[in-house]
Design a protein around this motif. Structure first.
Motif, PDB file in Angstrom:
ATOM      1  N   MET A 101       0.815  -1.216   0.000  1.00  0.00           N
ATOM      2  CA  MET A 101       0.000   0.000   0.000  1.00  0.00           C
ATOM      3  C   MET A 101       0.852   1.271   0.000  1.00  0.00           C
ATOM      4  O   MET A 101       0.317   2.372  -0.059  1.00  0.00           O
ATOM      5  N   GLU A 102       2.160   1.090   0.087  1.00  0.00           N
ATOM      6  CA  GLU A 102       3.108   2.207   0.082  1.00  0.00           C
ATOM      7  C   GLU A 102       2.830   3.190   1.223  1.00  0.00           C
ATOM      8  O   GLU A 102       2.770   4.405   1.035  1.00  0.00           O
ATOM      9  N   VAL A 103       2.635   2.610   2.430  1.00  0.00           N
ATOM     10  CA  VAL A 103       2.438   3.400   3.642  1.00  0.00           C
ATOM     11  C   VAL A 103       3.301   2.797   4.742  1.00  0.00           C
ATOM     12  O   VAL A 103       3.889   1.730   4.575  1.00  0.00           O
ATOM     13  N   SER A 104       3.352   3.458   5.880  1.00  0.00           N
ATOM     14  CA  SER A 104       4.127   2.929   7.007  1.00  0.00           C
ATOM     15  C   SER A 104       3.353   1.816   7.705  1.00  0.00           C
ATOM     16  O   SER A 104       2.130   1.698   7.552  1.00  0.00           O
ATOM     17  N   VAL A 105       4.061   1.022   8.490  1.00  0.00           N
ATOM     18  CA  VAL A 105       3.430  -0.036   9.270  1.00  0.00           C
ATOM     19  C   VAL A 105       2.437   0.585  10.257  1.00  0.00           C
ATOM     20  O   VAL A 105       1.342   0.050  10.482  1.00  0.00           O
ATOM     21  N   GLU A 106       2.791   1.725  10.820  1.00  0.00           N
ATOM     22  CA  GLU A 106       1.891   2.413  11.750  1.00  0.00           C
ATOM     23  C   GLU A 106       0.593   2.814  11.056  1.00  0.00           C
ATOM     24  O   GLU A 106      -0.496   2.737  11.631  1.00  0.00           O
ATOM     25  N   ALA A 107       0.688   3.229   9.796  1.00  0.00           N
ATOM     26  CA  ALA A 107      -0.513   3.596   9.039  1.00  0.00           C
ATOM     27  C   ALA A 107      -1.400   2.374   8.810  1.00  0.00           C
ATOM     28  O   ALA A 107      -2.628   2.458   8.919  1.00  0.00           O
ATOM     29  N   ILE A 108      -0.788   1.224   8.507  1.00  0.00           N
ATOM     30  CA  ILE A 108      -1.557  -0.020   8.338  1.00  0.00           C
ATOM     31  C   ILE A 108      -2.271  -0.362   9.633  1.00  0.00           C
ATOM     32  O   ILE A 108      -3.457  -0.697   9.634  1.00  0.00           O
ATOM     33  N   GLU A 109      -1.541  -0.284  10.743  1.00  0.00           N
ATOM     34  CA  GLU A 109      -2.146  -0.605  12.040  1.00  0.00           C
ATOM     35  C   GLU A 109      -3.311   0.337  12.346  1.00  0.00           C
ATOM     36  O   GLU A 109      -4.347  -0.093  12.861  1.00  0.00           O
ATOM     37  N   SER A 110      -3.173   1.595  12.003  1.00  0.00           N
ATOM     38  CA  SER A 110      -4.244   2.564  12.207  1.00  0.00           C
ATOM     39  C   SER A 110      -5.444   2.243  11.316  1.00  0.00           C
ATOM     40  O   SER A 110      -6.600   2.285  11.765  1.00  0.00           O
TER      41      SER A 110
END
Length: 174
Positions: free
Chosen positions: A133-142
């Motif tokens: 998704m080309e985002v950070s792991v924190e963004a996925i968790e959110s």
């Protein structure tokens, strides 16, 4: 290339089916994905993303393109159904538990639905999903946290009925 296709075909098709809600259209996207990979392979930058993640991103982008076209072709909200077809409320009232859950997942914002698809249905790690998704792991968790909260709220009123449906499908006495 044949081994790569055999490995990635089920995952790409599953993501496309979940995003588009139409198996035939998802198969078209899957085919188009491999054509794009073949034509654009030289644009992949080793080290920037795993090759498989890059391919998944192509598939997701193609799904986004099709969804965008659907919105452009959508009927106006005040359009009357001349054939007397049932409205969405009537359709939802007749669905079983699995359909209600599917409907709740489909109602999620696109990015939350994709994160849920990658992590839960495709069983990718948060790191792999973030890469695709080309985002950070924190963004996925959110995104996952918000998706779960929204699903919980959306399905709260149906909880007892869903539990009974699940128990009946397993053959458990109610």
């Amino acid at each position: 290339m044949e081994g790569f296709i055999a490995k990635t075909l089920p995952r790409i098709t599953a993501i496309a089916v979940r995003m588009l809600g139409d198996r035939a259209e998802a198969e078209d996207v899957t085919q188009e994905t491999y054509l794009r990979v073949w034509r654009k392979a030289e644009t992949w930058t080793p080290g920037a993303a795993r090759f498989e993640s890059w391919v998944m991103r192509i598939a997701i982008n193609l799904c986004h393109d099709r969804l965008r076209k659907r919105r452009e072709l959508a009927l106006p909200e005040d359009f009357d159904r001349a054939d007397g077809a049932a409205g969405i409320e009537d359709q939802l009232a007749g669905e079983d538990g699995a359909d209600r859950v599917r409907s709740a997942v489909q109602s999620l914002p696109e990015r939350q639905r994709l994160a849920l698809e990658l992590c839960h249905f495709q069983e990718l790690s948060n790191i792999e999903a973030a890469d695709i998704m080309e985002v950070s792991v924190e963004a996925i968790e959110s995104l996952l946290s918000r998706a779960r909260r929204t699903l919980r709220e959306h399905l709260r009123s149906d909880a007892q009925d869903l539990i009974e449906t699940f128990e009946q499908s397993r053959g458990d006495p109610t």
